[in-house]
Design a protein around this motif. Structure first.
Motif, PDB file in Angstrom:
ATOM      1  N   VAL A 117       4.635 -30.707 -51.530  1.00 28.18           N
ATOM      2  CA  VAL A 117       3.453 -31.234 -52.206  1.00 28.18           C
ATOM      3  C   VAL A 117       2.839 -32.281 -51.285  1.00 28.18           C
ATOM      4  CG1 VAL A 117       2.532 -32.436 -54.224  1.00 28.18           C
ATOM      5  CG2 VAL A 117       4.435 -30.835 -54.501  1.00 28.18           C
ATOM      6  N   LEU A 118       1.599 -32.069 -50.880  1.00 29.99           N
ATOM      7  CA  LEU A 118       0.921 -33.012 -50.002  1.00 29.99           C
ATOM      8  C   LEU A 118       0.834 -34.361 -50.710  1.00 29.99           C
ATOM      9  CD1 LEU A 118      -0.494 -33.192 -47.222  1.00 29.99           C
ATOM     10  CD2 LEU A 118      -2.653 -32.709 -48.411  1.00 29.99           C
ATOM     11  N   ALA A 119       1.480 -35.371 -50.140  1.00 25.16           N
ATOM     12  CA  ALA A 119       1.708 -36.626 -50.866  1.00 25.16           C
ATOM     13  C   ALA A 119       0.885 -37.774 -50.295  1.00 25.16           C
ATOM     14  CB  ALA A 119       3.193 -36.970 -50.839  1.00 25.16           C
ATOM     15  N   LEU A 120      -0.367 -37.498 -50.004  1.00 24.15           N
ATOM     16  CA  LEU A 120      -1.263 -38.531 -49.493  1.00 24.15           C
ATOM     17  C   LEU A 120      -1.961 -39.269 -50.624  1.00 24.15           C
ATOM     18  CD1 LEU A 120      -2.896 -36.529 -46.575  1.00 24.15           C
ATOM     19  CD2 LEU A 120      -0.921 -38.069 -46.480  1.00 24.15           C
ATOM     20  N   GLN A 121      -2.154 -38.577 -51.739  1.00 29.00           N
ATOM     21  CA  GLN A 121      -2.900 -39.128 -52.867  1.00 29.00           C
ATOM     22  C   GLN A 121      -2.796 -38.149 -54.031  1.00 29.00           C
ATOM     23  OE1 GLN A 121      -7.055 -38.692 -52.997  1.00 29.00           O
ATOM     24  NE2 GLN A 121      -7.508 -40.751 -53.669  1.00 29.00           N
ATOM     25  N   GLY A 122      -2.945 -38.634 -55.257  1.00 21.10           N
ATOM     26  CA  GLY A 122      -3.066 -37.730 -56.397  1.00 21.10           C
ATOM     27  C   GLY A 122      -1.776 -37.516 -57.169  1.00 21.10           C
ATOM     28  N   ASP A 123      -1.752 -36.403 -57.944  1.00 24.14           N
ATOM     29  CA  ASP A 123      -0.679 -36.132 -58.910  1.00 24.14           C
ATOM     30  C   ASP A 123       0.551 -35.519 -58.236  1.00 24.14           C
ATOM     31  OD1 ASP A 123      -2.362 -37.070 -60.830  1.00 24.14           O
ATOM     32  OD2 ASP A 123      -2.852 -35.118 -61.684  1.00 24.14           O
ATOM     33  N   VAL A 124       1.135 -36.239 -57.311  1.00 25.82           N
ATOM     34  CA  VAL A 124       2.262 -35.710 -56.540  1.00 25.82           C
ATOM     35  C   VAL A 124       3.495 -35.532 -57.414  1.00 25.82           C
ATOM     36  CG1 VAL A 124       3.786 -36.123 -54.574  1.00 25.82           C
ATOM     37  CG2 VAL A 124       1.355 -36.752 -54.435  1.00 25.82           C
ATOM     38  N   ARG A 125       3.879 -36.562 -58.167  1.00 25.90           N
ATOM     39  CA  ARG A 125       5.099 -36.502 -58.965  1.00 25.90           C
ATOM     40  C   ARG A 125       5.046 -35.391 -60.003  1.00 25.90           C
ATOM     41  NH1 ARG A 125       5.779 -42.516 -61.117  1.00 25.90           N
ATOM     42  NH2 ARG A 125       3.534 -42.195 -61.337  1.00 25.90           N
ATOM     43  N   GLU A 126       3.889 -35.186 -60.601  1.00 25.15           N
ATOM     44  CA  GLU A 126       3.764 -34.165 -61.632  1.00 25.15           C
ATOM     45  C   GLU A 126       3.992 -32.762 -61.062  1.00 25.15           C
ATOM     46  OE1 GLU A 126       1.268 -37.689 -62.968  1.00 25.15           O
ATOM     47  OE2 GLU A 126       1.733 -36.682 -61.080  1.00 25.15           O
ATOM     48  N   HIS A 127       3.455 -32.506 -59.879  1.00 31.97           N
ATOM     49  CA  HIS A 127       3.684 -31.201 -59.247  1.00 31.97           C
ATOM     50  C   HIS A 127       5.148 -31.037 -58.849  1.00 31.97           C
ATOM     51  CE1 HIS A 127      -0.317 -29.445 -59.063  1.00 31.97           C
ATOM     52  NE2 HIS A 127      -0.808 -30.585 -58.632  1.00 31.97           N
ATOM     53  N   LEU A 128       5.754 -32.080 -58.306  1.00 36.88           N
ATOM     54  CA  LEU A 128       7.170 -32.013 -57.945  1.00 36.88           C
ATOM     55  C   LEU A 128       8.027 -31.739 -59.176  1.00 36.88           C
ATOM     56  CD1 LEU A 128       7.368 -34.965 -55.393  1.00 36.88           C
ATOM     57  CD2 LEU A 128       7.577 -32.529 -54.856  1.00 36.88           C
ATOM     58  N   ALA A 129       7.664 -32.363 -60.302  1.00 40.37           N
ATOM     59  CA  ALA A 129       8.415 -32.146 -61.541  1.00 40.37           C
ATOM     60  C   ALA A 129       8.285 -30.703 -62.020  1.00 40.37           C
ATOM     61  CB  ALA A 129       7.927 -33.112 -62.623  1.00 40.37           C
ATOM     62  N   ALA A 130       7.093 -30.120 -61.889  1.00 42.26           N
ATOM     63  CA  ALA A 130       6.896 -28.719 -62.282  1.00 42.26           C
ATOM     64  C   ALA A 130       7.760 -27.798 -61.425  1.00 42.26           C
ATOM     65  CB  ALA A 130       5.421 -28.340 -62.171  1.00 42.26           C
ATOM     66  N   LEU A 131       7.802 -28.045 -60.123  1.00 45.41           N
ATOM     67  CA  LEU A 131       8.629 -27.228 -59.228  1.00 45.41           C
ATOM     68  C   LEU A 131      10.114 -27.399 -59.553  1.00 45.41           C
ATOM     69  CD1 LEU A 131       6.717 -27.911 -55.885  1.00 45.41           C
ATOM     70  CD2 LEU A 131       6.708 -25.774 -57.214  1.00 45.41           C
ATOM     71  N   GLU A 132      10.502 -28.627 -59.867  1.00 45.84           N
ATOM     72  CA  GLU A 132      11.893 -28.900 -60.268  1.00 45.84           C
ATOM     73  C   GLU A 132      12.264 -28.090 -61.504  1.00 45.84           C
ATOM     74  OE1 GLU A 132      15.659 -30.763 -60.405  1.00 45.84           O
ATOM     75  OE2 GLU A 132      14.144 -31.032 -58.846  1.00 45.84           O
ATOM     76  N   SER A 133      11.364 -28.059 -62.483  1.00 43.54           N
ATOM     77  CA  SER A 133      11.659 -27.346 -63.727  1.00 43.54           C
ATOM     78  C   SER A 133      11.795 -25.840 -63.503  1.00 43.54           C
ATOM     79  CB  SER A 133      10.567 -27.629 -64.767  1.00 43.54           C
ATOM     80  OG  SER A 133       9.367 -26.933 -64.454  1.00 43.54           O
ATOM     81  N   LEU A 134      11.163 -25.330 -62.453  1.00 42.61           N
ATOM     82  CA  LEU A 134      11.233 -23.898 -62.145  1.00 42.61           C
ATOM     83  C   LEU A 134      12.379 -23.566 -61.198  1.00 42.61           C
ATOM     84  CD1 LEU A 134       7.402 -23.221 -61.755  1.00 42.61           C
ATOM     85  CD2 LEU A 134       8.885 -22.346 -63.573  1.00 42.61           C
ATOM     86  N   GLY A 135      13.098 -24.593 -60.752  1.00 40.36           N
ATOM     87  CA  GLY A 135      14.269 -24.361 -59.917  1.00 40.36           C
ATOM     88  C   GLY A 135      13.976 -24.121 -58.453  1.00 40.36           C
TER      89      GLY A 135
END
Length: 202
Positions: free
Chosen positions: A8-26
């Motif tokens: 997840v490009l972590a320069l700005q924005g909803d980074v944690r939310e995308h990482l959490a979605a990927l985590e939930s999908l394994g």
């Protein structure tokens, strides 16, 4: 066999939310701020935020050219809101000299739905999904025009913007005008993850 690693490009924005979605999908996942971190990824999500700021930061962190090269080489990428702008080949109402990663043969209108106060939510029919997606639009773009190789995945179903294109796919590239990372619905992330598995053979 391990899952592909999705950055997840972590320069700005909803980074944690995308990482959490990927985590939930394994799926293996990581934040990306440097070229070496990008190289360790099989695919990438470019989140929402402010597209001009994101492009400037990508330049400062020497990521813009590596991102372009990976997209040209076929890396799967999902862009959401500002991420859609970053993937677009053409931008309307952008700032002078605005740079993008490119790769998607679309013309995007920046802030098409209006300013922050014009942000809204609504249900969308989304290609490949049986039930509508509850979409959150925040200073969102829309797609003015698509090239011949671009598949339209969703359009606004009602209101003043009815018929406007808000989700597209072209090969391994996918983009939405809205924020699929908001809330608990990870179906769009799952579609992208399936695309990544298909593209990487993993």
């Amino acid at each position: 066999m391990s899952t592909p690693t999705i950055g997840v490009l972590a320069l700005q924005g909803d980074v944690r939310e995308h990482l959490a979605a990927l985590e939930s999908l394994g799926f293996a996942h990581r934040a990306v701020r440097r070229p070496a971190e990008l190289e360790a990824c099989d695919a990438l999500i470019v989140p929402g935020g402010e597209s001009t700021t994101m492009a400037k930061l990508a330049g400062i962190f020497e990521l813009l050219e590596p991102l372009r090269k990976r997209v040209d080489a076929g890396m799967p990428v999902l862009g959401t809101c500002a991420g859609m702008i970053m993937l677009a080949d053409r931008v309307e109402d952008g700032v002078v000299g605005q740079e993008t990663i490119g790769g998607l043969d679309i013309t995007v209108r920046r802030n098409a739905f209006g300013r922050q106060v014009d942000s809204f939510e609504g249900d969308l029919e989304f290609a490949g999904l049986d039930e509508p997606v509850h979409a959150v639009f925040i200073r969102a773009p829309w797609v003015e025009a698509v090239g011949p190789g671009v598949e339209v995945l969703a359009r606004v179903g009602s209101g003043e913007a009815v018929g406007r294109i808000v989700a597209v796919r072209q090969g391994p590239l996918m983009a939405t005008s809205f924020h699929p990372e908001v809330g608990q619905d990870v179906r769009i992330h799952r579609i992208f993850c399936d695309l990544v598995v298909s593209a990487t053979g993993r």
